[in-house]
Write a protein that holds these residues in place. Structure first.
Motif, short mmCIF file in Angstrom:
data_model
loop_
_atom_site.label_atom_id
_atom_site.label_comp_id
_atom_site.label_asym_id
_atom_site.label_seq_id
_atom_site.Cartn_x
_atom_site.Cartn_y
_atom_site.Cartn_z
N LYS A 46 0.85 -1.19 0.00
CA LYS A 46 0.00 0.00 0.00
C LYS A 46 0.88 1.24 0.00
O LYS A 46 1.86 1.31 0.74
N SER A 47 0.53 2.21 -0.81
CA SER A 47 1.22 3.50 -0.84
C SER A 47 0.35 4.51 -0.10
O SER A 47 -0.67 4.95 -0.62
N ILE A 48 0.77 4.84 1.11
CA ILE A 48 0.02 5.76 1.96
C ILE A 48 0.73 7.11 1.94
O ILE A 48 1.92 7.20 2.26
N ILE A 49 0.00 8.15 1.56
CA ILE A 49 0.57 9.50 1.49
C ILE A 49 0.04 10.35 2.64
O ILE A 49 -1.16 10.42 2.86
N PHE A 50 0.98 10.97 3.34
CA PHE A 50 0.64 11.97 4.36
C PHE A 50 1.16 13.31 3.89
O PHE A 50 2.05 13.38 3.04
N ALA A 51 0.64 14.37 4.48
CA ALA A 51 1.12 15.72 4.20
C ALA A 51 1.94 16.20 5.39
O ALA A 51 1.49 16.12 6.53
N GLY A 52 3.15 16.67 5.12
CA GLY A 52 3.96 17.25 6.17
C GLY A 52 3.32 18.54 6.65
O GLY A 52 3.04 19.43 5.83
N ALA A 58 4.21 16.02 0.25
CA ALA A 58 3.68 14.66 0.31
C ALA A 58 4.80 13.75 0.80
O ALA A 58 5.93 13.84 0.33
N ILE A 59 4.47 12.88 1.76
CA ILE A 59 5.44 11.93 2.28
C ILE A 59 4.82 10.55 2.16
O ILE A 59 3.69 10.32 2.59
N LEU A 60 5.56 9.64 1.54
CA LEU A 60 5.05 8.31 1.17
C LEU A 60 5.51 7.25 2.17
O LEU A 60 6.69 7.19 2.52
N PHE A 61 4.57 6.41 2.58
CA PHE A 61 4.86 5.25 3.41
C PHE A 61 4.34 4.03 2.66
O PHE A 61 3.14 3.92 2.42
N VAL A 62 5.24 3.14 2.24
CA VAL A 62 4.87 1.92 1.53
C VAL A 62 4.81 0.81 2.57
O VAL A 62 5.83 0.48 3.17
N THR A 63 3.61 0.28 2.78
CA THR A 63 3.41 -0.68 3.85
C THR A 63 2.70 -1.94 3.38
O THR A 63 2.00 -1.92 2.37
N ALA A 64 2.91 -3.02 4.12
CA ALA A 64 2.24 -4.28 3.83
C ALA A 64 0.73 -4.09 3.96
O ALA A 64 0.25 -3.34 4.81
N GLY A 65 -0.02 -4.79 3.11
CA GLY A 65 -1.46 -4.61 3.03
C GLY A 65 -2.24 -4.76 4.31
O GLY A 65 -3.23 -4.07 4.52
N GLY A 66 -1.80 -5.63 5.20
CA GLY A 66 -2.52 -5.85 6.45
C GLY A 66 -2.06 -4.97 7.59
O GLY A 66 -2.60 -5.04 8.68
N PHE A 114 9.78 2.59 3.64
CA PHE A 114 9.38 1.27 3.17
C PHE A 114 9.30 0.31 4.34
O PHE A 114 10.26 0.18 5.11
N ASP A 115 8.20 -0.37 4.49
CA ASP A 115 7.93 -1.32 5.56
C ASP A 115 8.80 -2.57 5.42
O ASP A 115 8.71 -3.28 4.42
N PRO A 116 9.65 -2.87 6.42
CA PRO A 116 10.48 -4.08 6.36
C PRO A 116 9.65 -5.36 6.27
O PRO A 116 10.15 -6.38 5.78
N GLY A 117 8.39 -5.33 6.69
CA GLY A 117 7.53 -6.50 6.60
C GLY A 117 7.32 -6.99 5.17
O GLY A 117 7.02 -8.16 4.95
N LEU A 118 7.49 -6.10 4.21
CA LEU A 118 7.35 -6.49 2.80
C LEU A 118 8.54 -7.32 2.32
O LEU A 118 8.41 -8.07 1.35
N MET A 119 9.67 -7.22 3.00
CA MET A 119 10.90 -7.87 2.55
C MET A 119 10.87 -9.39 2.72
O MET A 119 11.71 -10.09 2.17
N ARG A 120 9.89 -9.91 3.43
CA ARG A 120 9.86 -11.36 3.67
C ARG A 120 9.29 -12.15 2.49
O ARG A 120 9.31 -13.38 2.48
N PHE A 121 8.80 -11.44 1.49
CA PHE A 121 8.19 -12.10 0.33
C PHE A 121 9.13 -12.10 -0.87
O PHE A 121 9.97 -11.22 -1.01
N ASP A 122 8.95 -13.08 -1.75
CA ASP A 122 9.70 -13.11 -3.01
C ASP A 122 9.17 -12.05 -3.97
O ASP A 122 9.93 -11.52 -4.77
N ARG A 123 7.86 -11.78 -3.89
CA ARG A 123 7.20 -10.85 -4.80
C ARG A 123 6.12 -10.09 -4.04
O ARG A 123 5.42 -10.68 -3.23
N ILE A 124 6.05 -8.81 -4.30
CA ILE A 124 4.96 -7.99 -3.76
C ILE A 124 4.23 -7.36 -4.93
O ILE A 124 4.76 -7.29 -6.05
N TRP A 125 3.04 -6.86 -4.65
CA TRP A 125 2.19 -6.27 -5.68
C TRP A 125 1.83 -4.85 -5.26
O TRP A 125 1.40 -4.62 -4.14
#
Length: 155
Positions: A46-52, A58-66, A114-125
């Protein structure tokens, strides 16, 4: 093909990645996207955008879906208070509409984490510029191409 989808496709090609975006249908939640792709919810980036609050950027946080972004941890990483980014700010700074924000291919590349939780997968979407398109790639490659910093910021 939309301008947003073209930008993401170009960013993938320019990065040397062979993972063309795929149309999966409209997904409004990470679970819907996971169901359409046929993967675990946490493989959806998930690409979550916050405003400073001070910078207006715009500040981006890429996080695992759950996962959920922890506002206090995210603010500490950003070095400023964070607020909700409205559709106009997201469109102006990233070039994407809400629901199609990709971790790559931004008009103005944001500071990104970038969320380190995403790194446990071979592929993310991840979204590929529209609410109907995704691309699948190794998380290390998405991290590299996004220019994000690996950091803990989830609840």
């Amino acid at each position: 093909m939309s301008k947003s989808l073209k930008r993401v496709t170009r960013a993938l090609v320019d990065a040397g990645l062979d993972c063309p975006p795929q149309e999966i249908g409209q997904a409004t939640t990470a679970q819907m996207a996971a169901d359409l792709v046929g993967c675990e919810i946490d493989q959806i980036a998930k690409s979550i955008i916050f405003a400073g609050a001070q910078s207006g950027a715009a500040i981006l946080f890429v996080t695992a879906g759950g996962a959920q972004v922890d506002p206090a941890r995210a603010s500490a990483l950003a070095g400023e208070d964070l607020g909700k980014a409205d559709a106009a700010l997201i469109r102006a700074q990233t070039g994407f509409a809400i629901g199609g924000v990709s971790p790559i291919g931004h008009l103005t590349p944001p500071r990104a984490f970038f969320d380190p939780g995403l790194m446990r997968f071979d592929r993310i979407w991840a979204a590929a510029g529209t609410p109907r398109h995704v691309f699948g790639a190794p998380p290390a490659e998405v991290l590299r191409v996004s220019g994000a910093k690996l950091a803990e910021f989830t609840v």
